[in-house]
Structure formats: structure tokens, C-alpha cells
Design a protein around this motif. Structure first.
Motif, PDB file in Angstrom:
ATOM      1  N   LEU A   5       0.824  -1.217   0.000  1.00 34.98           N
ATOM      2  CA  LEU A   5       0.000   0.000   0.000  1.00 34.98           C
ATOM      3  C   LEU A   5       0.858   1.267   0.000  1.00 34.98           C
ATOM      4  N   PHE A   6       1.862   1.321   0.876  1.00 36.58           N
ATOM      5  CA  PHE A   6       2.649   2.553   0.963  1.00 36.58           C
ATOM      6  C   PHE A   6       3.542   2.735  -0.255  1.00 36.58           C
ATOM      7  N   CYS A   7       4.035   1.647  -0.864  1.00 31.98           N
ATOM      8  CA  CYS A   7       4.779   1.788  -2.134  1.00 31.98           C
ATOM      9  C   CYS A   7       3.870   2.395  -3.198  1.00 31.98           C
ATOM     10  N   LYS A   8       2.598   2.008  -3.190  1.00 28.97           N
ATOM     11  CA  LYS A   8       1.652   2.542  -4.179  1.00 28.97           C
ATOM     12  C   LYS A   8       1.369   4.027  -3.925  1.00 28.97           C
ATOM     13  N   ILE A   9       1.304   4.434  -2.664  1.00 26.73           N
ATOM     14  CA  ILE A   9       1.112   5.858  -2.347  1.00 26.73           C
ATOM     15  C   ILE A   9       2.349   6.647  -2.785  1.00 26.73           C
ATOM     16  N   ILE A  10       3.533   6.108  -2.502  1.00 28.03           N
ATOM     17  CA  ILE A  10       4.783   6.780  -2.906  1.00 28.03           C
ATOM     18  C   ILE A  10       4.825   6.928  -4.428  1.00 28.03           C
ATOM     19  N   ALA A  11       4.382   5.896  -5.140  1.00 29.47           N
ATOM     20  CA  ALA A  11       4.424   5.905  -6.609  1.00 29.47           C
ATOM     21  C   ALA A  11       3.300   6.754  -7.212  1.00 29.47           C
ATOM     22  N   GLY A  12       2.363   7.220  -6.377  1.00 27.52           N
ATOM     23  CA  GLY A  12       1.249   8.024  -6.875  1.00 27.52           C
ATOM     24  C   GLY A  12       0.122   7.191  -7.472  1.00 27.52           C
ATOM     25  N   GLU A  13       0.182   5.876  -7.251  1.00 29.04           N
ATOM     26  CA  GLU A  13      -0.871   4.996  -7.792  1.00 29.04           C
ATOM     27  C   GLU A  13      -2.124   5.039  -6.925  1.00 29.04           C
ATOM     28  N   MET A  47      11.019  -1.458   2.937  1.00 27.50           N
ATOM     29  CA  MET A  47      11.570  -2.333   3.996  1.00 27.50           C
ATOM     30  C   MET A  47      10.417  -2.556   4.965  1.00 27.50           C
ATOM     31  N   ALA A  48      10.359  -3.749   5.540  1.00 27.31           N
ATOM     32  CA  ALA A  48       9.162  -4.136   6.284  1.00 27.31           C
ATOM     33  C   ALA A  48       8.957  -3.307   7.551  1.00 27.31           C
ATOM     34  N   ASN A  49      10.008  -3.129   8.283  1.00 31.00           N
ATOM     35  CA  ASN A  49       9.899  -2.394   9.549  1.00 31.00           C
ATOM     36  C   ASN A  49      11.292  -2.054  10.050  1.00 31.00           C
ATOM     37  N   LEU A  96       7.986   0.022   6.512  1.00 33.24           N
ATOM     38  CA  LEU A  96       8.434   0.830   7.650  1.00 33.24           C
ATOM     39  C   LEU A  96       7.815   2.228   7.617  1.00 33.24           C
ATOM     40  N   HIS A  97       7.223   2.622   8.723  1.00 36.11           N
ATOM     41  CA  HIS A  97       6.671   3.975   8.835  1.00 36.11           C
ATOM     42  C   HIS A  97       6.773   4.461  10.262  1.00 36.11           C
ATOM     43  N   VAL A  98       6.988   5.760  10.382  1.00 33.33           N
ATOM     44  CA  VAL A  98       7.023   6.416  11.682  1.00 33.33           C
ATOM     45  C   VAL A  98       5.787   7.296  11.758  1.00 33.33           C
TER      46      VAL A  98
END
Ligand code: AMP
Length: 111
Positions: A5-13, A47-49, A96-98
Motif C-alpha cells: 500500500l505505501f509503495c503505491k502511495i509513494i508511486a502516486g498509484e 523495507m518491512a519495519n 516501515l513507517h514512523v
């Protein structure tokens, strides 16, 4: 990572309410905010976490936290940073997210 999900947000998808971006780090508002300021700060590289986080990425995340806290107006009043890790840490997205939380006095209890 194609199904992240977060890779898709980063990519603008998938749309994200972006608050910060540089070559290593991306940050956007949490869709379900727990405080007036609730920003998710993530490395662009998947990266996972925190168990998979290298020193260079940790430094980039720390620099971004400082910059975003100032930009969001919580650097002086204070804020909380949390990174949930794994099952018992209640991590629901395996990128990984803060969490940067602020804008009100937060409860002392952590869990
Ligand atoms: P965690 O439980 O630590 O893995 O945090 C994942 C966070 O991602 C939660 O606080 C969710 O509200 C947030 N979240 C899930 N989907 C989205 C989305 N599409 N955009 C922004 N935040 C999201």
C-alpha cells in the motif's frame, strides 16, 4: 514492492495527502488521524519495519521528522514518534513507517 500500500502511495498509484518528499523519504497524512497532526513518514525504499532499517535510512527519517515537526508547527510544543513493529507492536502495514503525532497534549500511557 508491487502489492504494498505505501509503495503505491509513494508511486502516486493511490492518492495520499503528501506533506514532505525528498530523494529518500516520503510523508503523508494518516487516513485515520489520532491527533490534530498525524503524519506517516516512510522510506521510499521498501523495507518491512525497523528490523530492516539501515543507518542511512534511519538518519534520513530522523532529518525528515525534524523538518516535518517544524513545518507542522509542533516542534516547540512537542510531539510523539512511534514505529509499530510486527504482530505484538500492532503493525498493520508492512512498510516501515514512523507516526508523528502532535497538536494536542498526548496521554502518558503508551500501551
Ligand atoms: P500501523 O498500524 O502502525 O501499521 O499504521 C498504519 C497506519 O496507516 C494506520 O494509522 C492507518 O490509519 C494508516 N493508513 C492506512 N491506509 C492509509 C492510506 N491509504 N493513507 C494514509 N494512511 C493510511
Amino acid at each position: 514492492m508491487s502489492d504494498c500500500l505505501f509503495c503505491k502511495i509513494i508511486a502516486g498509484e493511490i492518492p495520499g495527502n503528501v506533506v514532505f518528499e525528498n530523494d529518500k523519504v516520503f510523508a503523508f497524512r494518516d487516513i485515520n488521524p489520532q491527533a490534530p497532526v498525524h503524519v506517516l513518514i516512510v522510506p521510499k525504499k521498501h523495507m518491512a519495519n525497523v528490523l530492516e532499517c539501515d543507518g542511512e535510512t534511519a538518519a534520513a527519517l530522523t532529518d525528515a521528522i525534524r523538518e516535518i515537526a517544524a513545518k507542522e508547527g509542533v516542534a516547540e510544543s512537542g510531539f510523539r514518534v512511534i514505529s509499530n513493529c510486527g504482530h505484538d507492536g500492532a503493525q498493520s502495514v508492512n512498510h516501515l513507517h514512523v507516526h508523528l503525532l502532535g497538536g494536542r497534549a498526548l496521554p502518558e500511557r503508551m500501551g
